[in-house]
Scaffold this active site. Structure first.
Site, PDB file in Angstrom:
ATOM      1  N   GLY A  14       0.821  -1.216   0.000  1.00  0.00           N
ATOM      2  CA  GLY A  14       0.000   0.000   0.000  1.00  0.00           C
ATOM      3  C   GLY A  14       0.853   1.262   0.000  1.00  0.00           C
ATOM      4  O   GLY A  14       2.081   1.210  -0.139  1.00  0.00           O
ATOM      5  N   ILE A  65      -1.950 -16.753   9.513  1.00  0.00           N
ATOM      6  CA  ILE A  65      -0.707 -17.096   8.813  1.00  0.00           C
ATOM      7  C   ILE A  65       0.378 -17.244   9.881  1.00  0.00           C
ATOM      8  O   ILE A  65       0.342 -16.555  10.905  1.00  0.00           O
ATOM      9  CB  ILE A  65      -0.333 -16.030   7.756  1.00  0.00           C
ATOM     10  CG1 ILE A  65       0.863 -16.498   6.918  1.00  0.00           C
ATOM     11  CG2 ILE A  65      -0.080 -14.661   8.381  1.00  0.00           C
ATOM     12  CD1 ILE A  65       1.058 -15.708   5.626  1.00  0.00           C
ATOM     13  N   TYR A 147     -14.483   1.340  10.195  1.00  0.00           N
ATOM     14  CA  TYR A 147     -13.050   1.646  10.266  1.00  0.00           C
ATOM     15  C   TYR A 147     -12.684   2.130  11.674  1.00  0.00           C
ATOM     16  O   TYR A 147     -11.782   1.579  12.301  1.00  0.00           O
ATOM     17  CB  TYR A 147     -12.738   2.727   9.235  1.00  0.00           C
ATOM     18  CG  TYR A 147     -11.291   3.129   9.133  1.00  0.00           C
ATOM     19  CD1 TYR A 147     -10.336   2.283   8.569  1.00  0.00           C
ATOM     20  CD2 TYR A 147     -10.869   4.388   9.585  1.00  0.00           C
ATOM     21  CE1 TYR A 147      -9.006   2.683   8.446  1.00  0.00           C
ATOM     22  CE2 TYR A 147      -9.538   4.784   9.463  1.00  0.00           C
ATOM     23  CZ  TYR A 147      -8.617   3.928   8.897  1.00  0.00           C
ATOM     24  OH  TYR A 147      -7.305   4.317   8.784  1.00  0.00           O
ATOM     25  N   TYR A 161      -3.334  -8.311  24.571  1.00  0.00           N
ATOM     26  CA  TYR A 161      -2.225  -9.255  24.329  1.00  0.00           C
ATOM     27  C   TYR A 161      -0.982  -8.812  25.097  1.00  0.00           C
ATOM     28  O   TYR A 161      -0.206  -9.642  25.571  1.00  0.00           O
ATOM     29  CB  TYR A 161      -1.908  -9.355  22.825  1.00  0.00           C
ATOM     30  CG  TYR A 161      -2.626 -10.487  22.134  1.00  0.00           C
ATOM     31  CD1 TYR A 161      -2.063 -11.758  22.054  1.00  0.00           C
ATOM     32  CD2 TYR A 161      -3.883 -10.281  21.574  1.00  0.00           C
ATOM     33  CE1 TYR A 161      -2.734 -12.796  21.418  1.00  0.00           C
ATOM     34  CE2 TYR A 161      -4.555 -11.312  20.944  1.00  0.00           C
ATOM     35  CZ  TYR A 161      -3.983 -12.568  20.872  1.00  0.00           C
ATOM     36  OH  TYR A 161      -4.645 -13.601  20.253  1.00  0.00           O
TER      37      TYR A 161
HETATM   38  P1  NAD Z   1      -3.509   1.797   1.587  1.00  0.00           P
HETATM   39  O1  NAD Z   1      -4.930   1.473   1.296  1.00  0.00           O
HETATM   40  O2  NAD Z   1      -2.687   2.393   0.519  1.00  0.00           O
HETATM   41  O3  NAD Z   1      -2.747   0.515   2.121  1.00  0.00           O
HETATM   42  C1  NAD Z   1      -3.363  -0.536   2.815  1.00  0.00           C
HETATM   43  C2  NAD Z   1      -2.813  -1.849   2.276  1.00  0.00           C
HETATM   44  O4  NAD Z   1      -3.424  -2.928   3.004  1.00  0.00           O
HETATM   45  C3  NAD Z   1      -3.130  -2.064   0.789  1.00  0.00           C
HETATM   46  O5  NAD Z   1      -1.983  -2.488   0.107  1.00  0.00           O
HETATM   47  C4  NAD Z   1      -4.210  -3.132   0.811  1.00  0.00           C
HETATM   48  O6  NAD Z   1      -4.237  -3.893  -0.369  1.00  0.00           O
HETATM   49  C5  NAD Z   1      -3.829  -3.917   2.046  1.00  0.00           C
HETATM   50  N1  NAD Z   1      -4.946  -4.670   2.627  1.00  0.00           N
HETATM   51  C6  NAD Z   1      -6.213  -4.235   2.850  1.00  0.00           C
HETATM   52  N2  NAD Z   1      -6.941  -5.218   3.391  1.00  0.00           N
HETATM   53  C7  NAD Z   1      -6.109  -6.299   3.516  1.00  0.00           C
HETATM   54  C8  NAD Z   1      -6.288  -7.608   3.984  1.00  0.00           C
HETATM   55  N3  NAD Z   1      -7.481  -8.051   4.451  1.00  0.00           N
HETATM   56  N4  NAD Z   1      -5.226  -8.465   3.963  1.00  0.00           N
HETATM   57  C9  NAD Z   1      -4.028  -8.055   3.474  1.00  0.00           C
HETATM   58  N5  NAD Z   1      -3.809  -6.815   3.011  1.00  0.00           N
HETATM   59  C10 NAD Z   1      -4.841  -5.946   3.031  1.00  0.00           C
HETATM   60  O7  NAD Z   1      -3.541   2.745   2.874  1.00  0.00           O
HETATM   61  P2  NAD Z   1      -2.351   3.481   3.654  1.00  0.00           P
HETATM   62  O8  NAD Z   1      -2.647   4.907   3.644  1.00  0.00           O
HETATM   63  O9  NAD Z   1      -1.040   2.990   3.191  1.00  0.00           O
HETATM   64  O10 NAD Z   1      -2.617   2.965   5.133  1.00  0.00           O
HETATM   65  C11 NAD Z   1      -1.796   1.985   5.762  1.00  0.00           C
HETATM   66  C12 NAD Z   1      -2.228   1.828   7.216  1.00  0.00           C
HETATM   67  O11 NAD Z   1      -2.082   3.071   7.906  1.00  0.00           O
HETATM   68  C13 NAD Z   1      -3.686   1.391   7.366  1.00  0.00           C
HETATM   69  O12 NAD Z   1      -3.783   0.473   8.436  1.00  0.00           O
HETATM   70  C14 NAD Z   1      -4.386   2.679   7.728  1.00  0.00           C
HETATM   71  O13 NAD Z   1      -5.534   2.440   8.511  1.00  0.00           O
HETATM   72  C15 NAD Z   1      -3.308   3.422   8.520  1.00  0.00           C
HETATM   73  N6  NAD Z   1      -3.533   4.877   8.467  1.00  0.00           N
HETATM   74  C16 NAD Z   1      -3.258   5.582   7.335  1.00  0.00           C
HETATM   75  C17 NAD Z   1      -3.510   6.940   7.312  1.00  0.00           C
HETATM   76  C18 NAD Z   1      -3.208   7.784   6.108  1.00  0.00           C
HETATM   77  O14 NAD Z   1      -3.515   8.982   6.114  1.00  0.00           O
HETATM   78  N7  NAD Z   1      -2.594   7.288   5.054  1.00  0.00           N
HETATM   79  C19 NAD Z   1      -4.057   7.576   8.431  1.00  0.00           C
HETATM   80  C20 NAD Z   1      -4.367   6.807   9.541  1.00  0.00           C
HETATM   81  C21 NAD Z   1      -4.077   5.458   9.565  1.00  0.00           C
END
Ligand code: NAD
Ligand code: UDP
Length: 329
Positions: A14, A65, A147, A161
């Protein structure tokens, strides 16, 4: 001799995960990227596939996994509202079952787990800026709850945990982060505005654009994640990671138009339900415990991000899920 580790990054393909994988591979660690490609595609990590210390596993984290690793960055979860609302039940399963599976594995292998939580745990906050001891104002039955509550529950699971099984956990609450490798059809505000500005299309402001967000450039965020994973042994968090510069969405739109030299005009669309009015991190804790503060100002970060989107071959991307706003729903 550097302390090289075997590190699992869930959601590693991601937006944030791909930058983190790149950083960890560059430091020489043995990196396993796990992803189901729901909101990403292989192109984000294609350049790492030939590295001997990088491995890709296509797997959905809602299924258990077993991997022998020293550290896990648990990032797997769609982060854009249009994507996490596309299949809300899957979203909450990803957060909750994902956390259970990662922590169960960590319990057996003695791995340290960093959980990517979010500013969304504060909901539509009544405290401003948000400090970590604020317990939030989340609507548990609204469209963002899959979410927000999923991430809140994942924090609970981490702390249980930790208390019950002694798992070494780190919880970070990430505020809006942006930068290269965001999916062009991701639906989040920075990617939407830049894509629209570059195409000369109207910039879609939801509501009157007076709602605020604080935007952190991805390099700063990744530095914060790595510092937290390697931070003081007794510092579990939660800790806010974000840029305290606060902007209205209208200000962001104007800045994007300016920096792209675009002829786009602003247009307004309905504000989605439960859209938080204000959001800004208090980062004193991260500063004290981790010596961390973001360095990249919004203008500079936007310039890098605009350059990325300008060079992108859009024919290689497909929209991961329909955008409810585009369909007029
Ligand atoms: P993103 O959507 O680009 O990346 C998320 C990744 O997780 C993707 O590659 C997606 O394919 C993968 N994914 C989703 N569901 C999955 C599953 N069931 N099994 C395996 N892989 C799965 O989003 P991001 O912005 O890179 O966010 C990454 C993390 O950071 C997330 O957990 C998000 O909640 C957290 N986050 C991001 C932001 C932001 O502003 N970017 C803010 C707060 C929290
Ligand atoms: N937003 C907007 N136009 C867009 C996309 C988003 O005005 O094309 C607004 C959205 O309503 C919210 C803010 O920008 O107030 C940030 O939205 P985003 O989806 O990036 O993340 P959020 O912080 O809401 O999770």
């Amino acid at each position: 001799m550097p302390n090289l580790k075997r590190i699992l990054v869930t959601g590693g393909a991601g937006f944030i995960g791909s930058h983190l994988c790149e950083r960890l591979v560059g430091e020489g660690h043995d990196v396993i990227c796990l992803d189901n490609f729901f909101t990403s595609q292989k192109s984000n990590i294609a350049h790492l596939l030939t590295e001997p210390n990088f491995e890709l596993i296509r797997h959905d984290i809602t299924t258990p996994i077993w991997l022998e690793v020293d550290e896990v960055y648990n990032l797997a979860c769609p982060a854009s509202p249009v994507h996490y609302q596309y299949n809300p039940i899957k979203t909450i399963k990803t957060s909750v079952l994902g956390a259970i599976h990662v922590l169960g594995m960590a319990k057996r292998t003695n791995a340290k787990v960093l959980q990517a939580s979010t500013s969304e745990v504060y909901g539509d906050p009544e405290v401003h800026p948000q400090t970590e001891d604020y317990r939030g104002n989340v609507n548990p039955i609204g469209i963002r709850a899959c979410y927000d509550e999923g991430k809140r529950c994942a924090e609970t699971i981490c702390f249980d945990y930790h208390r019950s099984n002694g798992v070494d956990v780190r919880v970070v609450r990430i505020f809006n982060t942006y930068g290269p490798n965001m999916h062009p059809y991701d639906g989040r505000v920075v990617s939407n505005f830049i894509m629209q500005a570059l195409a000369g299309k109207d910039i879609t402001i939801y509501g009157d654009g007076s709602q605020t967000r604080s935007f952190c450039y991805v390099d700063d965020l990744v530095e914060g994640l790595v510092r937290m994973m390697n931070g003081p042994a007794d510092f579990v968090g939660p800790v806010n990671l974000g840029n305290p510069g606060e902007f209205t969405i209208r200000e962001l739109a104007e800045q994007v138009i300016d920096l792209t030299d675009s002829s786009s005009r602003l247009t307004t669309m309905p504000l989605p339900d439960d859209d938080p009015t204000r959001r800004c991190p208090d980062i004193n804790l991260a500063s004290q415990k981790l010596g961390w503060a973001p360095k990249v100002p919004l203008e500079q970060g936007l310039k890098h991000t605009i350059a990325y989107f300008r060079d992108l071959d859009l024919s290689r991307f497909r929209a991961p899920t329909p955008n409810v706003h585009d369909s007029g729903a």
